[in-house]
Design an enzyme around this catalytic site. Sequence first.
Site, PDB file in Angstrom:
ATOM      1  N   GLU A  52       0.851  -1.194   0.000  1.00 13.42           N
ATOM      2  CA  GLU A  52       0.000   0.000   0.000  1.00 13.42           C
ATOM      3  C   GLU A  52       0.884   1.241   0.000  1.00 13.42           C
ATOM      4  OE1 GLU A  52      -2.399   0.323   3.700  1.00 13.42           O
ATOM      5  OE2 GLU A  52      -1.591  -1.651   4.190  1.00 13.42           O
ATOM      6  N   CYS A  69      -3.811  -3.681   4.179  1.00 13.30           N
ATOM      7  CA  CYS A  69      -2.889  -4.697   4.712  1.00 13.30           C
ATOM      8  C   CYS A  69      -3.263  -6.129   4.336  1.00 13.30           C
ATOM      9  CB  CYS A  69      -2.810  -4.593   6.229  1.00 13.30           C
ATOM     10  SG  CYS A  69      -2.313  -2.964   6.792  1.00 13.30           S
ATOM     11  N   SER A 119     -10.709   2.616  13.051  1.00 11.78           N
ATOM     12  CA  SER A 119     -10.092   1.465  12.381  1.00 11.78           C
ATOM     13  C   SER A 119     -10.004   0.274  13.333  1.00 11.78           C
ATOM     14  CB  SER A 119      -8.723   1.837  11.803  1.00 11.78           C
ATOM     15  OG  SER A 119      -7.757   1.928  12.814  1.00 11.78           O
ATOM     16  N   HIS A 145      -3.349 -10.119  11.912  1.00 11.76           N
ATOM     17  CA  HIS A 145      -2.770  -8.856  11.449  1.00 11.76           C
ATOM     18  C   HIS A 145      -2.444  -8.017  12.687  1.00 11.76           C
ATOM     19  CE1 HIS A 145      -1.989  -5.143   9.529  1.00 11.76           C
ATOM     20  NE2 HIS A 145      -3.106  -4.566   9.939  1.00 11.76           N
ATOM     21  N   LYS A 162      -6.972  -6.941  21.850  1.00 10.47           N
ATOM     22  CA  LYS A 162      -8.430  -6.706  21.803  1.00 10.47           C
ATOM     23  C   LYS A 162      -9.114  -7.783  20.955  1.00 10.47           C
ATOM     24  CE  LYS A 162      -7.797  -1.664  21.614  1.00 10.47           C
ATOM     25  NZ  LYS A 162      -8.005  -1.051  22.900  1.00 10.47           N
TER      26      LYS A 162
END
Length: 444
Positions: A82, A119, A210, A243, A252
């Site tokens: 990216e 990603c 995000s 990821h 989390k």
Amino acid sequence: MTVGIDAMAIHAGKLRLDLAETFAPAMDESPEKYTEGLGLHASSFPDVHEDIVTMGANAAHQLMERKGLEPADIGRIDVATESAFDNSKPVSTYIAGCLEKVFEDDFHHANKGERKFACISGTQSLDDAYNWIRAGRNRGRSALVIATDTALYARGDAGEATQGAGAVAMLIGEDPDLVELSVEQGFGSADETDFLKPNQQFPSVDGKRSVQVYLARMREALEDYESVAGRVHPDDFRFGPFHTPFPGMVRKAAMLAYRHLTRDTEIEDELEPELGRQPHPDEFDDESAYHDAVREYMDALKGTDQYRAWYDRTIEPTLDIARHVGNWYTGSVHVARLSALRRAREDRLDAAGERLLVGSYGSGAQAEIHTETVQENWDEELAALDIDDQLEARRDISFEEYEAIHDAHNHAKDDEFEALTTPSGEFVRDGQGPMNERTYRYVE
Ligand code: COA
């Protein structure tokens, strides 16, 4: 036919920014925000002569040399990034051009491309390679998948805390030595604007959003995976590489995953005297009461011996490398896989036959879940990697050097900076050609 990852290599940006010691004080922040909150100690940065092409080419070169491969053995080169600097010519052509400087033959019969979806495109490129081989179109050749990024944010953006730079090269083939990929996959995908780069170098990011989008899409992907592969139990897999934009994010995600995976299992029964049953939406008059109950359950779940033991065994080992390199965007989930296998090797685990639950995510947004089975020769492959040497060899930079390096990679600035390291046995960027193309050379 088994298809999967035969071998991997990485190239870490050659500079190291210590987040707790160097970055936090300069930003007037507490070091614990990094070491405890985000779970990061350092970020890798590219030196002046490094970019996505040099890092990708260096990782691919190392991989091909180690496996004794020639260009004729490679039928496909896909680059996931990216951080591309060209809207037409794919990074894979630049990387093939670099590799042709050190191999006698060329890659003229290899199909080259570039994948974009934040990603997650590294994993999508693995899928493309897998499908190409399973379709029987590979003529016995392997695919080279290279995930390469300079994850830099605009100065002053909250994302500056979670930067990084590096490349992961993966060889995808038949009868792989490292991991076999599952046929089954699950997806969670929606039109989101949590992170994007609309023709701009540095991203527009809503960082807090995000995090929420990551969790929501990952949950959808897990449910979709279960719809095709059947219910997943926490003991079904040995490691869960996810990821990892920063380890705190995975902390989390792991909590949510554990709650989902233990629902209606003997683990939920075991925890019932301490926590009660998991809240269910039907039991509540309104959504916010349900969410409050879920939060309360999760807070209590976090402290249980069962959750801690599962987290320490399954998730924590996937974060060892990320803590010291930061976010490598497309390479990040693949670094997590390596991290887990590296820990397995350190712990002398007999990992052959063990399964990995791999969770990939890309902003914009999409998550994908698949599983991988560790192959017999995994230990030999891991032994051949030089991750620790590379990480130790990085040069520490001061905050002033960080500012200069950030400027050196800022397309809007054309200041000249001296490189901080001396290249040796690697590809370097050496200028700009007449068509505005970047040029590269190999330094012996
Ligand atoms: N001791 C311990 N923990 C601390 C702390 C201290 N002194 N100071 C802060 N923290 C914790 C915070 O509580 C928070 O943890 P939590 O989310 O579990 O509550 C964490 O450290 C980060 O602190 P925060 O103030 O939220 O940092 P930030 O405003 O710099 O934002 C990101 C963090 C990740 C949102 C930001 O860096 C970002 O936008 N990154 C890019 C986007 C990204 O990576 N998204 C992930 C999905 S792909």
